[in-house]
Every structure is written in C-alpha cells, then in structure tokens.
Design a protein around this motif. Structure first.
Motif, PDB file in Angstrom:
ATOM      1  N   LEU A 143      -1.049  18.177  -9.132  1.00 33.35           N
ATOM      2  CA  LEU A 143      -0.292  17.730 -10.308  1.00 33.35           C
ATOM      3  C   LEU A 143       0.648  16.561  -9.988  1.00 33.35           C
ATOM      4  O   LEU A 143       0.638  15.527 -10.661  1.00 33.35           O
ATOM      5  N   ILE A 144       1.444  16.721  -8.939  1.00 35.96           N
ATOM      6  CA  ILE A 144       2.491  15.729  -8.641  1.00 35.96           C
ATOM      7  C   ILE A 144       1.892  14.488  -7.970  1.00 35.96           C
ATOM      8  O   ILE A 144       2.270  13.360  -8.289  1.00 35.96           O
ATOM      9  N   GLY A 145       0.942  14.693  -7.057  1.00 37.98           N
ATOM     10  CA  GLY A 145       0.296  13.551  -6.400  1.00 37.98           C
ATOM     11  C   GLY A 145      -0.349  12.622  -7.420  1.00 37.98           C
ATOM     12  O   GLY A 145      -0.268  11.393  -7.300  1.00 37.98           O
ATOM     13  N   ARG A 146      -0.990  13.181  -8.436  1.00 42.27           N
ATOM     14  CA  ARG A 146      -1.646  12.362  -9.469  1.00 42.27           C
ATOM     15  C   ARG A 146      -0.612  11.539 -10.250  1.00 42.27           C
ATOM     16  O   ARG A 146      -0.827  10.356 -10.524  1.00 42.27           O
ATOM     17  N   SER A 147       0.518  12.190 -10.590  1.00 36.87           N
ATOM     18  CA  SER A 147       1.561  11.458 -11.337  1.00 36.87           C
ATOM     19  C   SER A 147       2.108  10.302 -10.518  1.00 36.87           C
ATOM     20  O   SER A 147       2.286   9.201 -11.023  1.00 36.87           O
ATOM     21  N   TRP A 148       2.387  10.576  -9.226  1.00 35.94           N
ATOM     22  CA  TRP A 148       2.911   9.493  -8.373  1.00 35.94           C
ATOM     23  C   TRP A 148       1.898   8.354  -8.292  1.00 35.94           C
ATOM     24  O   TRP A 148       2.259   7.179  -8.363  1.00 35.94           O
ATOM     25  N   ALA A 149       0.609   8.705  -8.129  1.00 35.10           N
ATOM     26  CA  ALA A 149      -0.418   7.664  -7.997  1.00 35.10           C
ATOM     27  C   ALA A 149      -0.389   6.755  -9.229  1.00 35.10           C
ATOM     28  O   ALA A 149      -0.425   5.520  -9.104  1.00 35.10           O
ATOM     29  N   MET A 150      -0.282   7.352 -10.411  1.00 36.35           N
ATOM     30  CA  MET A 150      -0.265   6.558 -11.650  1.00 36.35           C
ATOM     31  C   MET A 150       0.982   5.683 -11.718  1.00 36.35           C
ATOM     32  O   MET A 150       0.917   4.522 -12.131  1.00 36.35           O
ATOM     33  N   LEU A 151       2.111   6.229 -11.293  1.00 30.59           N
ATOM     34  CA  LEU A 151       3.365   5.457 -11.367  1.00 30.59           C
ATOM     35  C   LEU A 151       3.340   4.261 -10.408  1.00 30.59           C
ATOM     36  O   LEU A 151       3.750   3.154 -10.765  1.00 30.59           O
ATOM     37  N   PHE A 152       2.841   4.471  -9.182  1.00 30.36           N
ATOM     38  CA  PHE A 152       2.792   3.354  -8.219  1.00 30.36           C
ATOM     39  C   PHE A 152       1.770   2.308  -8.665  1.00 30.36           C
ATOM     40  O   PHE A 152       2.020   1.106  -8.570  1.00 30.36           O
ATOM     41  N   ALA A 153       0.605   2.779  -9.167  1.00 29.97           N
ATOM     42  CA  ALA A 153      -0.431   1.821  -9.595  1.00 29.97           C
ATOM     43  C   ALA A 153       0.033   1.014 -10.801  1.00 29.97           C
ATOM     44  O   ALA A 153      -0.407  -0.121 -10.998  1.00 29.97           O
ATOM     45  N   VAL A 190     -11.045  11.419 -11.516  1.00 27.59           N
ATOM     46  CA  VAL A 190     -11.548  11.565 -12.893  1.00 27.59           C
ATOM     47  C   VAL A 190     -10.376  11.798 -13.858  1.00 27.59           C
ATOM     48  O   VAL A 190     -10.254  11.146 -14.899  1.00 27.59           O
ATOM     49  N   ASP A 191      -9.492  12.703 -13.459  1.00 30.94           N
ATOM     50  CA  ASP A 191      -8.344  13.050 -14.304  1.00 30.94           C
ATOM     51  C   ASP A 191      -7.425  11.837 -14.520  1.00 30.94           C
ATOM     52  O   ASP A 191      -6.990  11.554 -15.643  1.00 30.94           O
ATOM     53  N   ILE A 192      -7.153  11.097 -13.441  1.00 31.37           N
ATOM     54  CA  ILE A 192      -6.255   9.938 -13.548  1.00 31.37           C
ATOM     55  C   ILE A 192      -6.859   8.892 -14.496  1.00 31.37           C
ATOM     56  O   ILE A 192      -6.173   8.356 -15.367  1.00 31.37           O
ATOM     57  N   GLU A 193      -8.165   8.634 -14.348  1.00 30.24           N
ATOM     58  CA  GLU A 193      -8.788   7.624 -15.215  1.00 30.24           C
ATOM     59  C   GLU A 193      -8.681   8.045 -16.688  1.00 30.24           C
ATOM     60  O   GLU A 193      -8.316   7.252 -17.556  1.00 30.24           O
ATOM     61  N   VAL A 242       4.592   6.656   2.379  1.00 28.54           N
ATOM     62  CA  VAL A 242       3.669   7.785   2.191  1.00 28.54           C
ATOM     63  C   VAL A 242       4.394   8.837   1.357  1.00 28.54           C
ATOM     64  O   VAL A 242       5.486   9.282   1.730  1.00 28.54           O
ATOM     65  N   GLN A 243       3.811   9.188   0.208  1.00 26.63           N
ATOM     66  CA  GLN A 243       4.407  10.210  -0.652  1.00 26.63           C
ATOM     67  C   GLN A 243       3.637  11.510  -0.434  1.00 26.63           C
ATOM     68  O   GLN A 243       2.473  11.616  -0.792  1.00 26.63           O
ATOM     69  N   GLU A 244       4.316  12.483   0.161  1.00 30.68           N
ATOM     70  CA  GLU A 244       3.653  13.762   0.467  1.00 30.68           C
ATOM     71  C   GLU A 244       3.809  14.708  -0.723  1.00 30.68           C
ATOM     72  O   GLU A 244       4.930  14.903  -1.224  1.00 30.68           O
ATOM     73  N   CYS A 245       2.689  15.284  -1.157  1.00 30.73           N
ATOM     74  CA  CYS A 245       2.665  16.152  -2.354  1.00 30.73           C
ATOM     75  C   CYS A 245       1.832  17.390  -2.076  1.00 30.73           C
ATOM     76  O   CYS A 245       1.008  17.793  -2.918  1.00 30.73           O
ATOM     77  N   LYS A 268       0.834  -1.203   0.000  1.00 29.76           N
ATOM     78  CA  LYS A 268       0.000   0.000   0.000  1.00 29.76           C
ATOM     79  C   LYS A 268       0.872   1.257   0.000  1.00 29.76           C
ATOM     80  O   LYS A 268       1.868   1.332   0.731  1.00 29.76           O
ATOM     81  N   ILE A 269       0.462   2.213  -0.814  1.00 29.53           N
ATOM     82  CA  ILE A 269       1.134   3.522  -0.857  1.00 29.53           C
ATOM     83  C   ILE A 269       0.102   4.580  -0.498  1.00 29.53           C
ATOM     84  O   ILE A 269      -1.007   4.589  -1.049  1.00 29.53           O
ATOM     85  N   GLY A 270       0.437   5.491   0.397  1.00 28.79           N
ATOM     86  CA  GLY A 270      -0.431   6.627   0.698  1.00 28.79           C
ATOM     87  C   GLY A 270       0.089   7.857  -0.030  1.00 28.79           C
ATOM     88  O   GLY A 270       1.290   8.134  -0.005  1.00 28.79           O
ATOM     89  N   ILE A 271      -0.824   8.559  -0.703  1.00 29.25           N
ATOM     90  CA  ILE A 271      -0.438   9.823  -1.357  1.00 29.25           C
ATOM     91  C   ILE A 271      -1.151  10.936  -0.601  1.00 29.25           C
ATOM     92  O   ILE A 271      -2.384  10.897  -0.449  1.00 29.25           O
ATOM     93  N   VAL A 272      -0.405  11.922  -0.124  1.00 25.05           N
ATOM     94  CA  VAL A 272      -1.022  13.028   0.619  1.00 25.05           C
ATOM     95  C   VAL A 272      -0.891  14.292  -0.230  1.00 25.05           C
ATOM     96  O   VAL A 272       0.218  14.809  -0.420  1.00 25.05           O
ATOM     97  N   GLY A 273      -2.021  14.749  -0.786  1.00 26.11           N
ATOM     98  CA  GLY A 273      -2.017  15.897  -1.714  1.00 26.11           C
ATOM     99  C   GLY A 273      -2.236  15.368  -3.125  1.00 26.11           C
ATOM    100  O   GLY A 273      -1.387  14.623  -3.633  1.00 26.11           O
ATOM    101  N   SER A 274      -3.385  15.741  -3.736  1.00 26.18           N
ATOM    102  CA  SER A 274      -3.740  15.106  -5.015  1.00 26.18           C
ATOM    103  C   SER A 274      -3.707  16.105  -6.165  1.00 26.18           C
ATOM    104  O   SER A 274      -4.553  16.065  -7.048  1.00 26.18           O
TER     105      SER A 274
END
Ligand code: NAD
Length: 310
Positions: free
Chosen positions: A12-22, A43-46, A87-90, A4-10
């Motif tokens: 520009l950068i939080g979205r990119s990290w989420a896509m890379l980890f997923a 919505v944007d990530i999908e 946890v990736q803080e963004c 599990k990865i937690g992203i804090v802050g969604s």
C-alpha cells in the motif's frame, strides 16, 4: 545529481510513494521480495494514475503516461538501491525484518544515498545502529493515504547527519508533501502521540457512558476536525482570544482543572473492545469497509482541493 529513487516493498505505502516521486519526474525503481507483488503494484499504479487523471485529481507536473514511464519494477535489490538519491523502505512493520532489509541496502548503497524508512512505530535508532552508513538514516513517516494527506514526519536517529534530514525535507517538499522535522526521536513520533492522546480520552468517555461511539466521532468530524483541517490547535487558541497570551489568561485555569479530571491511562482490552467494535460495525459493516475507504479518499481529495483554492 541522481534523480533515482529506490522503493523497497511494493504494498500500500510503497505504491503511494512511487506515484508521488514519479509525479515530479524521479526515476523510481520498485523492489519487492515477492515477484507477483511487483507485477500487481505496476498494474495497480497504472490504473490509479489513469483514474486520477480522468477525474482531474492527478498530482505532479507530468501526465499519467509520463508518470508511469518513470516507474519500473525489479526483483534485484541492487537495481533499486545502486546510485539512488534516496531509498524509501516500505516493508511490513517488523523490527527484525527492517534491520535485515536495511543491512541489505547498506551493503550495496553508496555513502550519499539517503536511507528513509516509512515505519509508523520504530525509532530509527532501533534499526540503524548496525549500519556502516547509519548517518544517512531517517524515518519519513507518511499518513495514510499519503497521496491525499500530505503530512510527512521526518525523524532523525541520534547519529543522523543533520544535512541528511534537511535534504530529505527538501525532497518531500519537492514532491508536494508537507514535511515536519522532529529535532530528535521520541516514541510515537508526533502524529501518534497526538492521536493517542485523543484516542485515550475517547476510550475513557465511552467507558464512562458519556457519549456512544457514533456521537463521540461526530465531535471530531462535525466539530473540532472542521477547524483542525485548516488550523492547528495552537493557532486555534490564538484566534479564540485576543492572541495566545490572552487565551492563557482566560483559559489556563479551566484547562488545568478539566485536565485533572482525566481518568488514568487504560489499556485497550476487556469487554469494551467488543462493545466499541459492535457499535462501529453498525455504522460501517465489515463488508463495507472498502466502500467507506473509497468515500474517505474522495472526501480527502475534495478537502485538499478546497485547501489549495483558499
Ligand atoms: P504492506 O503489507 O501493504 O506491504 C509490504 C510489502 O513489503 C509487501 O509487498 C511485501 O511483499 C514486501 N516485503 C516483505 N518483505 C520484504 C523484503 N524483505 N524485501 C522487500 N519487500 C518485502 O505494508 P504497508 O501498509 O505498505 O506498510 C509498509 C510500511 O509503511 C510499514 O512500516 C508501515 O508501518 C508503514 N506505514 C503504513 C501505513 C498504513 O496505513 N498502511 C501508514 C504509515 C506508515
């Protein structure tokens, strides 16, 4: 081991990290203080994942629906942090905010969760001295846009456990980024120290009237940058002579005497700010910035495909 990865802050950068980890199957939980930011991030990530897949540009090992299924949003910090491997803080670049957010994470996290900040400018010691798990802090500084530019600088605080920095590096490699590990924190890390050396000289050359803005940028985009996309400056020297020692024999005096001609450091203020802005806006009007960013992302994607194919 937790996946599990937690992203804090969604943003520009939080979205990119989420896509890379997923992309490699991590279960990603995105938290943001603004509920509508989480909704728009999902919505944007999908949309981004689908469009990348349609254009053959999707990274990772899973298809876009599988990747998207790995990403969830939450308005509870605890749901993003509890049992996360990292946890990736963004959150925005504000020191007091970073200190507060990390304290909140620290109050919830277990002792083995890696605390990884995306900060571009703050030394990790500045926002981790008050944490009980401060040995778990690192900066993982991406380069924008991280989906297309793989470099990540990993920076420890003086109290970071070396095993934490090492594990962070392994996770970054696993998601297909290119990590470099600094041995200690230094202002600007390395990306910005190199970038600022170059920017300072462009400022001085424009001030001296040697080249205008358009032409000075061409020196990089159609000159030095062509090489630097493939070879670093040091390997370039190695190839430009019969090895590095020969390069030093041949060019050390020239480098030294040209460098002595560099002007003293200037602060970026005064009339030259407006002059450079005017020339840049002639090249790219402000209402065309997004169009140009899209072109940049496409060009970077094609470059990374070329690099992979070599
Ligand atoms: P952004 O403004 O796009 O997003 C920040 C997000 O954090 C927003 O969604 C905001 O609602 C959320 N947020 C604010 N306070 C919060 C809190 N207390 N808890 C949870 N979420 C909160 O910012 P960004 O461009 O994504 O930058 C994030 C970080 O990444 C910064 O530290 C920045 O320096 C770094 N960074 C940015 C770039 C870049 O080019 N944008 C490049 C490298 C690193």
């Amino acid at each position: 081991m937790s996946r599990k990865i937690g992203i804090v802050g969604s943003g520009l950068i939080g979205r990119s990290w989420a896509m890379l980890f997923a992309g490699v199957g991590y279960q990603v939980v995105i938290y943001d203080i603004e509920a509508k930011q989480i909704e728009s991030a999902l919505v944007d990530i999908e949309q981004q994942l689908k469009s990348l897949e349609k254009n053959g540009l999707l990274r990772g090992k899973l298809n876009s629906s599988q990747q998207f299924a790995c990403i969830k949003g939450t308005n509870k910090l605890e749901e993003a942090v509890r049992d996360a491997v990292l946890v990736q803080e963004c959150v925005p670049e504000n020191l007091e905010l970073k200190r507060k957010v990390w304290k909140g994470v620290d109050d919830i996290a277990g002792p083995s969760t890696i605390f990884s900040s995306s900060t571009s400018t703050f030394l990790p010691s500045l926002f981790s001295d008050h944490l009980k798990n401060k040995k778990n802090i690192v900066v993982s500084h991406p380069v924008n846009p991280p989906y297309y530019v793989p470099l990540v600088e990993i920076i420890p605080a003086p109290w970071t456990d070396p095993a934490v920095a090492k594990k962070t590096r392994a996770i970054m490699e696993e998601i297909g980024q290119t990590p470099v590990s600094l041995s200690k924190e230094v202002p600007g890390f390395v990306v910005n120290r190199l970038q600022y050396a170059l920017l300072n000289e462009t400022w001085n050359l424009v001030a001296d009237g040697v080249l205008d803005v358009k032409d000075i940028d061409k020196v990089m985009s159609d000159g030095l940058g062509m090489r630097y996309a493939f070879l670093g400056p040091l390997e370039t020297t190695h190839l430009n002579a019969e090895g590095f020692v020969d390069y030093c024999d041949k060019y050390a005096n020239t480098i030294y005497s040209v460098s002595k001609d560099f002007k003293p450091l200037q602060k970026w203020e005064g009339p030259q700010v407006g002059e450079i802005a005017k020339q840049l806006e002639n090249m790219v009007p402000k209402d065309k910035l997004q169009e140009r960013r899209n072109w940049r992302d496409l060009a970077l994607t094609k470059l990374s495909q070329l690099k992979k194919s070599l």
